[in-house]
Write a protein that holds these residues in place. Structure first.
Motif, PDB file in Angstrom:
ATOM      1  N   GLY A 156       5.373  45.055  38.308  1.00  0.00           N
ATOM      2  CA  GLY A 156       6.225  45.925  37.533  1.00  0.00           C
ATOM      3  C   GLY A 156       7.402  46.523  38.277  1.00  0.00           C
ATOM      4  N   ILE A 157       7.500  46.332  39.558  1.00  0.00           N
ATOM      5  CA  ILE A 157       8.570  46.968  40.321  1.00  0.00           C
ATOM      6  C   ILE A 157       9.924  46.294  40.082  1.00  0.00           C
ATOM      7  CG2 ILE A 157       9.411  47.448  42.664  1.00  0.00           C
ATOM      8  CD1 ILE A 157       7.160  49.300  41.741  1.00  0.00           C
ATOM      9  N   GLY A 158       9.963  44.980  40.024  1.00  0.00           N
ATOM     10  CA  GLY A 158      11.218  44.252  39.962  1.00  0.00           C
ATOM     11  C   GLY A 158      12.078  44.528  38.749  1.00  0.00           C
ATOM     12  N   TYR A 159      11.486  44.763  37.601  1.00  0.00           N
ATOM     13  CA  TYR A 159      12.248  45.022  36.381  1.00  0.00           C
ATOM     14  C   TYR A 159      11.877  46.374  35.785  1.00  0.00           C
ATOM     15  CZ  TYR A 159      14.405  43.943  31.821  1.00  0.00           C
ATOM     16  OH  TYR A 159      15.175  43.952  30.684  1.00  0.00           O
ATOM     17  N   THR A 160      10.640  46.749  35.878  1.00  0.00           N
ATOM     18  CA  THR A 160      10.171  48.000  35.283  1.00  0.00           C
ATOM     19  C   THR A 160      10.797  49.213  35.954  1.00  0.00           C
ATOM     20  OG1 THR A 160       8.070  46.925  34.799  1.00  0.00           O
ATOM     21  CG2 THR A 160       8.131  49.320  34.639  1.00  0.00           C
ATOM     22  N   LEU A 161      10.746  49.272  37.258  1.00  0.00           N
ATOM     23  CA  LEU A 161      11.274  50.432  37.971  1.00  0.00           C
ATOM     24  C   LEU A 161      12.766  50.646  37.699  1.00  0.00           C
ATOM     25  CD1 LEU A 161      10.683  52.795  39.860  1.00  0.00           C
ATOM     26  CD2 LEU A 161      11.204  51.260  41.776  1.00  0.00           C
ATOM     27  N   PRO A 162      13.618  49.622  37.834  1.00  0.00           N
ATOM     28  CA  PRO A 162      15.033  49.843  37.517  1.00  0.00           C
ATOM     29  C   PRO A 162      15.267  50.250  36.059  1.00  0.00           C
ATOM     30  CG  PRO A 162      14.765  47.795  38.731  1.00  0.00           C
ATOM     31  CD  PRO A 162      13.388  48.291  38.397  1.00  0.00           C
ATOM     32  N   ALA A 163      14.463  49.716  35.149  1.00  0.00           N
ATOM     33  CA  ALA A 163      14.607  50.078  33.736  1.00  0.00           C
ATOM     34  C   ALA A 163      14.292  51.558  33.533  1.00  0.00           C
ATOM     35  CB  ALA A 163      13.708  49.208  32.870  1.00  0.00           C
ATOM     36  N   VAL A 164      13.192  52.009  34.095  1.00  0.00           N
ATOM     37  CA  VAL A 164      12.798  53.417  33.958  1.00  0.00           C
ATOM     38  C   VAL A 164      13.798  54.326  34.661  1.00  0.00           C
ATOM     39  CG1 VAL A 164      11.015  55.117  34.552  1.00  0.00           C
ATOM     40  CG2 VAL A 164      10.364  52.894  33.583  1.00  0.00           C
ATOM     41  N   VAL A 165      14.230  53.945  35.852  1.00  0.00           N
ATOM     42  CA  VAL A 165      15.210  54.742  36.592  1.00  0.00           C
ATOM     43  C   VAL A 165      16.515  54.840  35.790  1.00  0.00           C
ATOM     44  CG1 VAL A 165      16.696  54.772  38.652  1.00  0.00           C
ATOM     45  CG2 VAL A 165      14.237  54.355  38.877  1.00  0.00           C
ATOM     46  N   ALA A 166      16.940  53.746  35.170  1.00  0.00           N
ATOM     47  CA  ALA A 166      18.169  53.762  34.368  1.00  0.00           C
ATOM     48  C   ALA A 166      18.038  54.726  33.198  1.00  0.00           C
ATOM     49  CB  ALA A 166      18.488  52.356  33.870  1.00  0.00           C
ATOM     50  N   LEU A 167      16.921  54.684  32.501  1.00  0.00           N
ATOM     51  CA  LEU A 167      16.737  55.574  31.348  1.00  0.00           C
ATOM     52  C   LEU A 167      16.667  57.033  31.790  1.00  0.00           C
ATOM     53  CD1 LEU A 167      16.455  55.779  28.312  1.00  0.00           C
ATOM     54  CD2 LEU A 167      13.988  55.548  28.602  1.00  0.00           C
ATOM     55  N   VAL A 168      15.919  57.311  32.836  1.00  0.00           N
ATOM     56  CA  VAL A 168      15.827  58.686  33.346  1.00  0.00           C
ATOM     57  C   VAL A 168      17.204  59.165  33.805  1.00  0.00           C
ATOM     58  CG1 VAL A 168      14.868  60.132  35.196  1.00  0.00           C
ATOM     59  CG2 VAL A 168      13.380  58.569  33.929  1.00  0.00           C
ATOM     60  N   ALA A 169      17.952  58.312  34.492  1.00  0.00           N
ATOM     61  CA  ALA A 169      19.287  58.687  34.963  1.00  0.00           C
ATOM     62  C   ALA A 169      20.215  59.027  33.802  1.00  0.00           C
ATOM     63  CB  ALA A 169      19.882  57.569  35.819  1.00  0.00           C
ATOM     64  N   VAL A 170      20.154  58.255  32.745  1.00  0.00           N
ATOM     65  CA  VAL A 170      21.015  58.506  31.583  1.00  0.00           C
ATOM     66  C   VAL A 170      20.632  59.824  30.910  1.00  0.00           C
ATOM     67  CG1 VAL A 170      21.554  57.679  29.255  1.00  0.00           C
ATOM     68  CG2 VAL A 170      21.623  56.108  31.167  1.00  0.00           C
ATOM     69  N   VAL A 171      19.339  60.075  30.776  1.00  0.00           N
ATOM     70  CA  VAL A 171      18.888  61.330  30.165  1.00  0.00           C
ATOM     71  C   VAL A 171      19.304  62.523  31.034  1.00  0.00           C
ATOM     72  CG1 VAL A 171      16.861  62.685  29.503  1.00  0.00           C
ATOM     73  CG2 VAL A 171      17.026  60.274  28.848  1.00  0.00           C
ATOM     74  N   VAL A 172      19.111  62.417  32.335  1.00  0.00           N
ATOM     75  CA  VAL A 172      19.502  63.491  33.247  1.00  0.00           C
ATOM     76  C   VAL A 172      21.019  63.680  33.216  1.00  0.00           C
ATOM     77  CG1 VAL A 172      19.644  64.151  35.696  1.00  0.00           C
ATOM     78  CG2 VAL A 172      17.485  63.316  34.737  1.00  0.00           C
ATOM     79  N   LEU A 173      21.763  62.605  33.177  1.00  0.00           N
ATOM     80  CA  LEU A 173      23.223  62.682  33.100  1.00  0.00           C
ATOM     81  C   LEU A 173      23.648  63.495  31.884  1.00  0.00           C
ATOM     82  CD1 LEU A 173      25.949  61.547  34.277  1.00  0.00           C
ATOM     83  CD2 LEU A 173      25.703  59.715  32.601  1.00  0.00           C
ATOM     84  N   GLU A 174      23.027  63.219  30.750  1.00  0.00           N
ATOM     85  CA  GLU A 174      23.360  63.960  29.523  1.00  0.00           C
ATOM     86  C   GLU A 174      22.943  65.422  29.618  1.00  0.00           C
ATOM     87  OE1 GLU A 174      24.008  65.392  25.563  1.00  0.00           O
ATOM     88  OE2 GLU A 174      25.069  64.184  27.021  1.00  0.00           O
ATOM     89  N   LEU A 175      21.709  65.675  30.013  1.00  0.00           N
ATOM     90  CA  LEU A 175      21.190  67.037  29.990  1.00  0.00           C
ATOM     91  C   LEU A 175      21.768  67.933  31.082  1.00  0.00           C
ATOM     92  CD1 LEU A 175      17.446  66.276  29.180  1.00  0.00           C
ATOM     93  CD2 LEU A 175      19.278  66.921  27.587  1.00  0.00           C
ATOM     94  N   ALA A 176      22.101  67.362  32.240  1.00  0.00           N
ATOM     95  CA  ALA A 176      22.561  68.170  33.367  1.00  0.00           C
ATOM     96  C   ALA A 176      24.079  68.218  33.519  1.00  0.00           C
ATOM     97  CB  ALA A 176      21.946  67.642  34.661  1.00  0.00           C
ATOM     98  N   TRP A 177      24.783  67.205  33.032  1.00  0.00           N
ATOM     99  CA  TRP A 177      26.215  67.169  33.324  1.00  0.00           C
ATOM    100  C   TRP A 177      27.082  66.989  32.088  1.00  0.00           C
ATOM    101  CZ3 TRP A 177      29.776  62.805  34.375  1.00  0.00           C
ATOM    102  CH2 TRP A 177      30.977  63.238  34.906  1.00  0.00           C
TER     103      TRP A 177
END
Length: 116
Positions: free
Chosen positions: A3-24
């Motif tokens: 799950g690291i090769g595709y799962t981790l970047p997918a989850v990191v991308a979604l979390v980053a987008v949510v944080v980008l919206e909520l924090a900035w």
């Protein structure tokens, strides 16, 4: 590690987008029904297309089992595709909103002023 090769970047991308919206960005996109409706529309197109591409009976796109969680729903679609797709579409909508194009006043009065 599975799950690291595709799962981790997918989850990191979604979390980053949510944080980008909520924090900035703070566009309020997540509070708008139009956002959620657009995500349902995206899923409405993603499911048949992605299902056709990843169907395990005759796959066009193959995923290395070591790079995904193995969770597939519906029609053999890896759940990572939904996570990455949501992150991508949301990022584009957030940038559109931030640019000011998503907040235009589309009233007839505003259009007449733009024509002048």
């Amino acid at each position: 590690m599975s799950g690291i090769g595709y799962t981790l970047p997918a989850v990191v991308a979604l979390v980053a987008v949510v944080v980008l919206e909520l924090a900035w960005l703070r566009t309020g996109l997540f509070r708008r029904p139009a956002y959620w409706i657009s995500m349902v529309i995206v899923l409405g197109f993603q499911i048949p297309v992605d299902g056709w591409l990843t169907n395990l009976n005759a796959p066009i796109v193959l995923y290395d089992a070591d790079h995904i969680t193995g969770l597939r729903f519906p029609w053999d679609i890896p759940v990572e595709d939904f996570v990455f797709g949501s992150a991508l579409v949301t990022a584009v909508l957030l940038l559109w909103e931030r640019s000011g194009r998503g907040r235009r006043d589309h009233s007839p009065e505003r259009r007449r002023d733009e024509v002048r």
